[in-house]
Scaffold this motif. Structure first.
Motif, short mmCIF file in Angstrom:
data_model
loop_
_atom_site.label_atom_id
_atom_site.label_comp_id
_atom_site.label_asym_id
_atom_site.label_seq_id
_atom_site.Cartn_x
_atom_site.Cartn_y
_atom_site.Cartn_z
N TRP B 22 0.84 -1.21 0.00
CA TRP B 22 0.00 0.00 0.00
C TRP B 22 0.87 1.25 0.00
O TRP B 22 0.72 2.13 -0.84
CB TRP B 22 -0.89 0.01 1.26
N THR B 26 1.70 3.74 -3.06
CA THR B 26 1.06 5.06 -2.97
C THR B 26 2.08 6.18 -3.03
O THR B 26 1.80 7.23 -3.61
CB THR B 26 0.26 5.16 -1.66
N LEU B 42 -0.50 2.37 -8.85
CA LEU B 42 -1.82 2.19 -8.21
C LEU B 42 -2.22 0.72 -8.20
O LEU B 42 -2.78 0.22 -7.22
CB LEU B 42 -2.87 3.01 -8.98
N ASP B 46 -3.39 -0.74 -4.70
CA ASP B 46 -4.80 -1.02 -4.37
C ASP B 46 -5.26 -2.40 -4.81
O ASP B 46 -6.18 -2.95 -4.22
CB ASP B 46 -5.73 0.09 -4.88
#
Lengths: 140, 96
Positions: B22, B26, B42, B46
């Protein structure tokens, strides 16, 4: 046969959602799975093509983790846009196979599908090459 | 001998690895990379990070496995296709 696989997947989602294996619940799920319309092209789709596509999508998941680690450990290199041929082409693209191909390409972090080229012979793919250093851009 | 401690340890590892994905996925989104490069990251954060976390939860709360498995399937498919939609929408050329 490919229709049976699609109906099986629908039933699986129903059973996971309801988490109930009683006969009445399975019967309701089966009725709903059968009642939902099945596109005509699904019925013509050879099961081998669908099976190959499903298998390739599953194989892409461990590859995605390998690529994610490569992307996080090394600095990404240049970005390239390339064409990847569509494997199964019975005339015009079949929605289920396009969906699986797009999934297979996009789930791996180094590639993203950008759609199909005009005649539907290949996918436009955006790729990050993790093994090359970023090119120096003169004048910027 | 029960397998619960092993499952708990494995679950903790998966949750931690998911959290790592994550943050690592990010962080580059705050930089100046191109839009599509950010979409690649991304995907790491995610889709793959969240999937690891759900696998961790699956090992920890295995009585809830049908819903967690459904969440895992939905998350992997939805996030991947959402990334594709964002990538396609960023393209200036008209689609045929």
């Amino acid at each position: 046969m490919a229709g049976l696989i699609v109906i099986g997947l629908r039933l699986l989602i129903w059973l996971l959602l309801s988490a109930d294996l009683e006969t009445a619940n399975v019967a309701i799920g089966l009725a709903v799975a059968l009642a939902l319309p099945l596109p005509r092209r699904h019925r013509q789709l050879p099961v081998s093509a669908l099976g190959r596509s499903l298998w390739a999508s599953l194989k892409a998941i461990p590859l995605a983790y390998r690529e994610a680690l490569a992307l996080l450990i090394r600095r990404p290199g240049r970005e390239v846009e390339e064409l990847q041929p569509v494997e199964y082409r019975p005339g015009s693209p079949v929605a289920a196979l396009v969906f699986l191909d797009v999934f297979r390409i996009t789930i791996t972090p180094l590639t993203i599908a950008l759609g199909m080229d005009g005649p539907g012979r290949s996918y436009r793919v955006h790729r990050l090459e993790s093994h090359h250093p970023l090119p120096q851009e003169p004048g910027r | 001998m029960t397998l619960a401690p092993v499952f708990n340890l494995l679950s903790g590892l998966l949750l931690a690895l998911g959290l790592l994905f994550w943050f690592a996925g990010t962080w580059p989104m705050l930089g100046r990379a191109s839009y599509l490069t950010k979409l690649h990251y991304l995907g790491v954060a995610d889709t793959l990070g969240s999937a690891l976390m759900l696998l961790g939860l699956l090992l920890r709360f295995n009585r809830e496995w049908p819903l967690l498995l459904l969440a895992l399937l939905s998350l992997v498919v939805w996030n991947t296709i959402f990334g594709y939609v964002l990538a396609v929408c960023s393209q200036a050329r008209p689609r045929s």
